[in-house]
Design a protein around this motif. Structure first.
Motif, PDB file in Angstrom:
ATOM      1  N   ASP A  30     -33.536  48.584  -1.393  1.00  0.00           N
ATOM      2  CA  ASP A  30     -33.140  47.901  -2.619  1.00  0.00           C
ATOM      3  C   ASP A  30     -32.550  48.868  -3.650  1.00  0.00           C
ATOM      4  N   ALA A  31     -31.996  48.291  -4.699  1.00  0.00           N
ATOM      5  CA  ALA A  31     -31.171  49.101  -5.595  1.00  0.00           C
ATOM      6  C   ALA A  31     -31.329  48.661  -7.055  1.00  0.00           C
ATOM      7  N   GLY A  32     -32.592  48.440  -7.462  1.00  0.00           N
ATOM      8  CA  GLY A  32     -32.843  48.021  -8.842  1.00  0.00           C
ATOM      9  C   GLY A  32     -32.833  49.185  -9.828  1.00  0.00           C
ATOM     10  N   SER A  33     -33.309  50.352  -9.370  1.00  0.00           N
ATOM     11  CA  SER A  33     -33.399  51.540 -10.249  1.00  0.00           C
ATOM     12  C   SER A  33     -32.961  52.774  -9.481  1.00  0.00           C
ATOM     13  N   ILE A  34     -31.737  53.189  -9.679  1.00  0.00           N
ATOM     14  CA  ILE A  34     -31.258  54.408  -9.014  1.00  0.00           C
ATOM     15  C   ILE A  34     -30.687  55.346 -10.068  1.00  0.00           C
ATOM     16  N   LYS A  45     -26.855  62.570  -2.370  1.00  0.00           N
ATOM     17  CA  LYS A  45     -27.473  62.692  -1.041  1.00  0.00           C
ATOM     18  C   LYS A  45     -27.679  61.338  -0.350  1.00  0.00           C
ATOM     19  N   ILE A  46     -27.500  60.251  -1.098  1.00  0.00           N
ATOM     20  CA  ILE A  46     -27.788  58.925  -0.530  1.00  0.00           C
ATOM     21  C   ILE A  46     -26.767  58.567   0.550  1.00  0.00           C
ATOM     22  N   GLN A  47     -27.282  58.123   1.705  1.00  0.00           N
ATOM     23  CA  GLN A  47     -26.395  57.777   2.826  1.00  0.00           C
ATOM     24  C   GLN A  47     -26.425  56.293   3.178  1.00  0.00           C
ATOM     25  N   SER A  48     -27.569  55.647   2.996  1.00  0.00           N
ATOM     26  CA  SER A  48     -27.710  54.251   3.432  1.00  0.00           C
ATOM     27  C   SER A  48     -28.523  53.466   2.413  1.00  0.00           C
ATOM     28  N   ILE A  49     -28.118  52.207   2.212  1.00  0.00           N
ATOM     29  CA  ILE A  49     -28.805  51.359   1.235  1.00  0.00           C
ATOM     30  C   ILE A  49     -29.105  50.009   1.898  1.00  0.00           C
ATOM     31  N   PHE A  50     -30.382  49.649   1.966  1.00  0.00           N
ATOM     32  CA  PHE A  50     -30.796  48.387   2.580  1.00  0.00           C
ATOM     33  C   PHE A  50     -31.189  47.411   1.474  1.00  0.00           C
ATOM     34  N   ILE A  51     -30.491  46.291   1.411  1.00  0.00           N
ATOM     35  CA  ILE A  51     -30.721  45.322   0.332  1.00  0.00           C
ATOM     36  C   ILE A  51     -31.528  44.141   0.887  1.00  0.00           C
ATOM     37  N   LYS A  60     -29.049  45.716  -9.247  1.00  0.00           N
ATOM     38  CA  LYS A  60     -28.228  46.058 -10.419  1.00  0.00           C
ATOM     39  C   LYS A  60     -27.665  47.488 -10.372  1.00  0.00           C
ATOM     40  N   ASP A  61     -28.477  48.452  -9.891  1.00  0.00           N
ATOM     41  CA  ASP A  61     -27.988  49.834  -9.913  1.00  0.00           C
ATOM     42  C   ASP A  61     -27.020  50.155  -8.774  1.00  0.00           C
ATOM     43  N   LEU A  62     -26.866  49.255  -7.820  1.00  0.00           N
ATOM     44  CA  LEU A  62     -25.838  49.457  -6.790  1.00  0.00           C
ATOM     45  C   LEU A  62     -24.460  49.507  -7.461  1.00  0.00           C
ATOM     46  N   CYS A  63     -24.297  48.686  -8.485  1.00  0.00           N
ATOM     47  CA  CYS A  63     -23.014  48.645  -9.213  1.00  0.00           C
ATOM     48  C   CYS A  63     -22.710  50.006  -9.844  1.00  0.00           C
ATOM     49  N   PHE A  64     -23.683  50.548 -10.561  1.00  0.00           N
ATOM     50  CA  PHE A  64     -23.452  51.810 -11.280  1.00  0.00           C
ATOM     51  C   PHE A  64     -23.438  53.002 -10.328  1.00  0.00           C
ATOM     52  N   LEU A  65     -24.171  52.897  -9.223  1.00  0.00           N
ATOM     53  CA  LEU A  65     -24.163  53.959  -8.213  1.00  0.00           C
ATOM     54  C   LEU A  65     -22.767  54.044  -7.584  1.00  0.00           C
ATOM     55  N   ALA A  66     -22.187  52.891  -7.270  1.00  0.00           N
ATOM     56  CA  ALA A  66     -20.846  52.872  -6.675  1.00  0.00           C
ATOM     57  C   ALA A  66     -19.831  53.492  -7.638  1.00  0.00           C
TER      58      ALA A  66
END
Ligand SMILES: [Zn+2]
Ligand SMILES: [Zn+2]
Length: 256
Positions: A30-34, A45-51, A60-66
């Motif tokens: 998940d990607a609520g707080s990154i 260092k992040i390689q994979s994200i499982f939602i 929400k933080d997937l947007c800002f991480l991208a």
């Protein structure tokens, strides 16, 4: 496996972050707080994200991480989820209206920022040549899945958001070495009806559900408490005094 809790709540206030677990520095559940928690050099260092599902407290933080990835020239980073969840991300979030479509946009080096990787429930995949990750059934108000993660014959599971779910236990009872289960509790027990309608658990619903788990050595970690109910739910678990169960905290590290 080392799990770092970047956020473990089902809402936001200055002391509580929405849900994200970081596994071995490179896999996100998940990607609520990154971006609000990890410095840029660790984001790299992040390689994979499982939602698990498309509710905002999980994405929400997937947007800002991208957005950071494209500025840093990083990508493509693999985003996994069941097809229905990934479709909702594309259609309603990264649709060039709410946020740019980072699944299509290419960075300076001509590479995409994020890549879509649909996975089916019950069909495990292998990543980094060593982790086995399988989407597992959950029961929420929208399409969702949890994940079962294995490495060197050690396993843990993460539910995302779920209400009572018989097929979840059916699957978990087939895992020989289930070391830990990260499972949600959102509301106090007095809000049972609300929990059932919205696909969540309360402390008493969780205790009923845990009767279905055959392995009594599995450590149970609770996440997704709604911040306004924190004290009430803590008090309930104090009375239950079940040694198998721990309430997660932001910043906590769990070794599997
Ligand atoms: Zn949630
Ligand atoms: Zn949800």
């Amino acid at each position: 496996m080392l799990i770092e809790v970047l956020g473990c709540f089902g809402g936001v206030d200055p002391k509580h972050n929405p849900v994200t677990l970081l596994l071995d520095d490179k896999i996100l559940l998940d990607a609520g707080s990154i971006v609000s928690v990890l410095p840029l050099e660790r984001q790299k260092k992040i390689q994979s994200i499982f939602i698990s599902h498309s509710h905002l407290d999980h994405i929400k933080d997937l947007c800002f991480l991208a957005d950071n990835f494209i500025m840093m020239g990083k990508g493509p980073v693999n985003v996994y989820g069941i097809p229905e969840v990934l479709e909702m991300l594309k259609k309603y979030v990264m649709n060039n209206k709410i946020w740019p479509d980072f699944f299509e946009i290419k960075g300076a080096k001509g590479k995409k920022v994020l890549s879509l990787n649909p996975i089916e429930i019950g069909k495990p995949i292998k990543i980094n040549g060593r982790y086995t990750i399988e989407a597992i059934c959950t029961n929420h108000s929208i399409d969702s899945s949890g994940y079962l993660i294995g490495y060197n014959d050690k396993y843990f599971a993460y539910t995302g958001d779920t209400g009572p779910c018989p097929s979840l236990w059916e699957r978990l009872n087939k895992v020989d070495n289930l070391r830990a289960l990260f499972i949600e509790v959102s509301f106090p027990s007095q809000n049972k009806d609300l929990a059932l309608i919205t696909g969540h658990l309360t402390p008493s619903l969780l205790m009923e559900e845990l009767k279905n788990l055959k392995n009594k050595k599995t450590k149970i970690y609770i996440f997704h408490i709604k911040p306004p109910f924190m004290d009430k739910i803590k008090e309930e678990f104090c009375h239950l005094s079940n040694k198998q169960v721990t309430l997660l905290e932001d910043g906590q590290k769990v070794k599997i």
